[in-house]
Enzyme design. Structure first.
Site, PDB file in Angstrom:
ATOM      1  N   SER A 325       8.329  -2.062   6.662  1.00 38.22           N
ATOM      2  CA  SER A 325       8.364  -3.372   6.878  1.00 38.22           C
ATOM      3  C   SER A 325       7.279  -4.235   7.575  1.00 38.22           C
ATOM      4  CB  SER A 325       9.680  -3.825   7.617  1.00 38.22           C
ATOM      5  OG  SER A 325       9.616  -3.516   9.070  1.00 38.22           O
ATOM      6  N   ASP A 326       6.870  -5.402   7.422  1.00 35.44           N
ATOM      7  CA  ASP A 326       5.975  -5.955   8.452  1.00 35.44           C
ATOM      8  C   ASP A 326       7.020  -6.071   9.713  1.00 35.44           C
ATOM      9  OD1 ASP A 326       4.262  -7.639   9.644  1.00 35.44           O
ATOM     10  OD2 ASP A 326       3.881  -8.960   8.161  1.00 35.44           O
ATOM     11  N   TRP A 327       6.385  -6.504  10.736  1.00 31.70           N
ATOM     12  CA  TRP A 327       6.993  -6.316  12.204  1.00 31.70           C
ATOM     13  C   TRP A 327       8.209  -7.565  12.062  1.00 31.70           C
ATOM     14  CZ3 TRP A 327       4.222  -3.035  11.482  1.00 31.70           C
ATOM     15  CH2 TRP A 327       3.773  -1.897  12.416  1.00 31.70           C
ATOM     16  N   ALA A 329      10.252  -7.818  10.005  1.00 28.90           N
ATOM     17  CA  ALA A 329      10.716  -8.445   8.618  1.00 28.90           C
ATOM     18  C   ALA A 329      11.919  -8.071   7.928  1.00 28.90           C
ATOM     19  CB  ALA A 329       9.414  -8.306   7.505  1.00 28.90           C
TER      20      ALA A 329
END
Length: 370
Positions: A325-327, A329
């Site tokens: 995941s993006d941070w 997200a």
């Protein structure tokens, strides 16, 4: 020359008299020499992993104390000898399967979340992303860092010790495949020298918002064919230096404003013809991971969309790496079922072992009811 084609100027009329002489030009005056200033002392060498090594050492010591199995009694040196002696002769799939069977359940869960963050503050001594390894099993840590345009300065002491590369959009404007490969290799060498083995990039989103806050990071610009051709070369150059690539942000991440809540709408044909091709090329180049985006895709968070991750990325595009995941997200533990394999930076608790076990029980109950 154009001035050779012009007619000569007319003669000066007699009643005006002779032309005035040109004014004298005084010689240029040299500016006074600048006083010599004392040179600032070079910043002390920064060792970004010093505290991280200590944290990992304590972490691994705790694992060794908690593990009562026979595998836990084997020394790290013995594991490396066994790996060098036997596992080189088997397929990567077989080696990974044997390694997975040697891990405890909690060790496996530890690979699904990051470490090194307290709230929104990155702890000193960690890279932007860190996943603890299991030294007992010969499994190293993942040291992830931003980004596709060079090693991110996350600490003031790093200023002056990293290379400021040109933007990826400037690289895209060259239309040069060899330059993209050389750029990726140069970034890879610097990341490797600074202890990182995973680079969080390159950014491959096709741009649709001219004022997007991160448009300069895009290797695709407005053209998917450009992102496909250059992204493939960039990733090959980077991973040739021993640093894994994580192309991002999958998918339709075209703006920063409201990125956590806005929904980008696109039909299936547009996705496969315009927005997926750069990522498809990255899959073909062997990218180790793909980062899912903050935004929603057709109403569903990208890091929680089974159609985007399971159906399109992993099935139709045949991606065999892992999805991180993006941070921050990830919005629920159910993202693990939707196709997210690793929750970053990991301090939200969604992929903790207890949460994943509860999700597994819910899934089993649901299957029994069907």
């Amino acid at each position: 020359r154009a001035d050779n084609l012009l007619p000569p100027p007319p003669p000066r009329p007699p009643h005006l008299g002779p032309a005035a002489p040109a004014p004298a030009v005084s010689p240029p005056v040299s500016p006074p020499a600048a006083p010599e200033l004392p040179q600032p002392a070079r910043p002390p060498a920064w060792r970004p992993l010093e505290r991280g090594r200590q944290e990992r050492a304590r972490y691994c010591a705790a694992i060794l104390r908690a593990d009562n199995g026979s595998a836990g009694q084997e020394s790290t040196q013995g594991v490396h000898v066994r790996l060098a002696a036997g596992w080189r002769s088997v397929s990567p799939e077989a080696a990974a399967g044997a390694l997975l069977r040697s891990l405890t359940l909690r060790e496996k869960a530890g690979l699904l979340s990051g470490a090194g963050w307290e709230g929104k503050r990155q702890l000193e001594g960690f890279h932007v992303g860190a996943v603890m390894g299991v030294p007992r099993a010969g499994l190293p840590s993942l040291n992830m860092h931003d980004a596709g345009q060079g090693f991110r300065t996350t600490d003031p002491r790093m200023v002056g010790q990293v290379t400021a590369f040109p933007s990826l959009l400037a690289l895209a404007a060259t239309f040069a495949r060899p330059l993209a490969r050389a750029y990726g290799a140069a970034v890879g060498r610097e990341f490797r020298a600074k202890g990182a083995n995973v680079m969080l990039g390159p950014q491959l989103n096709v741009q649709r918002v001219p004022r997007s806050g991160r448009a300069a990071e895009s290797l695709s610009g407005e053209e998917p064919l450009l992102g496909s051709a250059l992204g493939r070369e960039y990733i090959s150059g980077l991973q040739g230096e021993g640093v894994g690539a994580v192309p991002k942000h999958f998918v339709l991440n075209a703006q920063e404003t409201g990125r956590g809540s806005m929904s980008a709408e696109a039909p299936e044909r547009a996705l496969f013809e315009l927005y997926y091709p750069p990522f498809e090329a990255a899959v073909g180049a062997g990218a180790v991971a793909v980062m899912c985006a903050h935004n929603r895709v057709n109403g569903t968070h990208a890091c929680g969309s089974p159609s985007v991750l399971q159906r399109d990325l992993k099935s139709r595009l045949a991606f065999r790496g892992w999805v991180m995941s993006d941070w921050w997200a990830v919005h629920a533990t159910s993202a693990a079922v939707a196709g997210v394999d690793q929750d970053m930076p990991g301090n939200d608790g969604f992929f903790d072992l207890e949460q994943l076990q509860q999700l597994q029980q819910q899934q089993q109950q649901w299957q029994q009811q069907q």
